[in-house]
Design an enzyme around this catalytic site. Structure first.
Site, PDB file in Angstrom:
ATOM      1  CE  LYS A 101      -3.226   2.926   2.890  1.00  0.00           C
ATOM      2  NZ  LYS A 101      -3.711   3.076   4.150  1.00  0.00           N
ATOM      3  N   GLY A 162      -8.234   9.102   9.627  1.00  0.00           N
ATOM      4  CA  GLY A 162      -8.352   8.960  11.130  1.00  0.00           C
ATOM      5  C   GLY A 162      -9.618   9.695  11.451  1.00  0.00           C
ATOM      6  CB  ALA A 188      -8.445   7.208   4.604  1.00  0.00           C
ATOM      7  N   GLY A 189     -11.293   7.544   6.529  1.00  0.00           N
ATOM      8  CA  GLY A 189     -12.248   8.494   7.119  1.00  0.00           C
ATOM      9  C   GLY A 189     -13.682   7.713   7.349  1.00  0.00           C
ATOM     10  CG  ASN A 210      -5.676   1.121  11.811  1.00  0.00           C
ATOM     11  OD1 ASN A 210      -4.266   1.271  11.744  1.00  0.00           O
ATOM     12  ND2 ASN A 210      -5.957   0.312  12.840  1.00  0.00           N
ATOM     13  CB  THR A 211      -8.739   5.360  13.075  1.00  0.00           C
ATOM     14  OG1 THR A 211      -7.364   5.669  12.547  1.00  0.00           O
ATOM     15  CG2 THR A 211      -8.753   6.071  14.583  1.00  0.00           C
TER      16      THR A 211
END
Length: 259
Positions: A101, A162, A188-189, A210-211
């Site tokens: 990635k 995040g 993301a987001g 992830n977050t």
């Protein structure tokens, strides 16, 4: 259609789960391992610059079954093409993977991609035999350029890394989906399960987060929620939603009504 029957291919590799998850920000390595298991993910990202590659010391890699998961080393924390390229080479030399990635960030505040450096890095890595999945802006022109270079997929952001804001511009994602032939993976987001479902209902091949899981009050429960959301969103996309209409349309037919 069952999830198992709806497989997809990226970089010449076949997968069943369309949920891809990161391995950072968890309270413990044990919690990381449990969340991965519950999520059902097959592809997991590992930040090369933030993981201990010295196998003589405790490392995240001690808790990951590389026979079960496909590692996707990422270049998180890189702000130049040279740094990202060096990080990918390190991952390959360490025996992690050449399936990467690619992140090349523009600044520390927004963590938006530096498109010029991203294209430079992608071109060199692809020439060196890496399978490149780039984190990028939700820009159709950029995505087409990345496809033309030979990237295995494009990973446009839904919102800043995040942030948990969800997909801020679904119309850009739809335009990208209409104009590239390689898999489109929202990266993301994502903040909650409904965000993941929306990504899949748009027709994306997958979603990476992830977050949203690691930062939840109960990461294990959120991992399961995200797994189910991705499955439901994909099934909803394949089922075909009804058209949006301004006015009501009776669910029950009027023909044959008793007067």
């Amino acid at each position: 259609m069952t999830e198992a029957a709806d497989k997809w291919v990226v970089g010449g590799r076949e997968f069943t789960s369309r949920l891809m998850v990161g391995t950072g920000k968890y309270a413990t390595f044990e919690q990381t391992a449990k969340a991965l298991e519950v999520s059902g993910a097959e592809i997991i990202t590992v930040a090369v610059r933030r993981v201990n590659l010295d196998r003589n010391k405790e490392s995240l890699l001690d808790y990951i079954d590389t026979k079960k998961y496909t590692l996707l080393p990422n270049t998180a924390g890189c702000y130049t093409a040279d740094d990202a390229i060096r990080t990918c080479r390190l991952a390959r030399e360490a025996g992690m993977s050449d399936f990467v990635k690619l992140e090349v960030l523009g600044d520390e505040k927004t963590l938006f991609p530096d498109n010029e450096e991203l294209l430079k890095a992608a071109r060199i890595l692809i020439a060196e035999g890496f399978t490149v999945l780039p984190y990028c802006s939700d820009d159709v022109i950029l995505c087409k350029k990345l496809e033309d270079l030979g990237c295995a997929a494009v990973m446009p952001l839904g919102a800043p890394i995040g942030s948990g804001l969800g997909i801020r511009n679904p119309y850009n994602i739809k335009i990208i989906l209409e104009n590239v032939k390689i898999p489109v993976i929202v990266d993301a987001g994502v903040g909650c399960a409904s965000d993941a479902a929306i990504a899949m209902e748009l027709g994306c091949a997958g979603v990476l987060m992830n977050t949203a899981i690691a930062g939840a009050e109960d990461p294990i429960a959120m991992a399961e929620a995200m797994k189910l959301a991705v499955i439901a969103g994909r099934l909803s996309y394949r089922a075909g939603r009804i058209p949006r209409k301004l006015y009501a349309n009776a669910s029950s037919p009027l023909d044959g009504m008793i007067g």
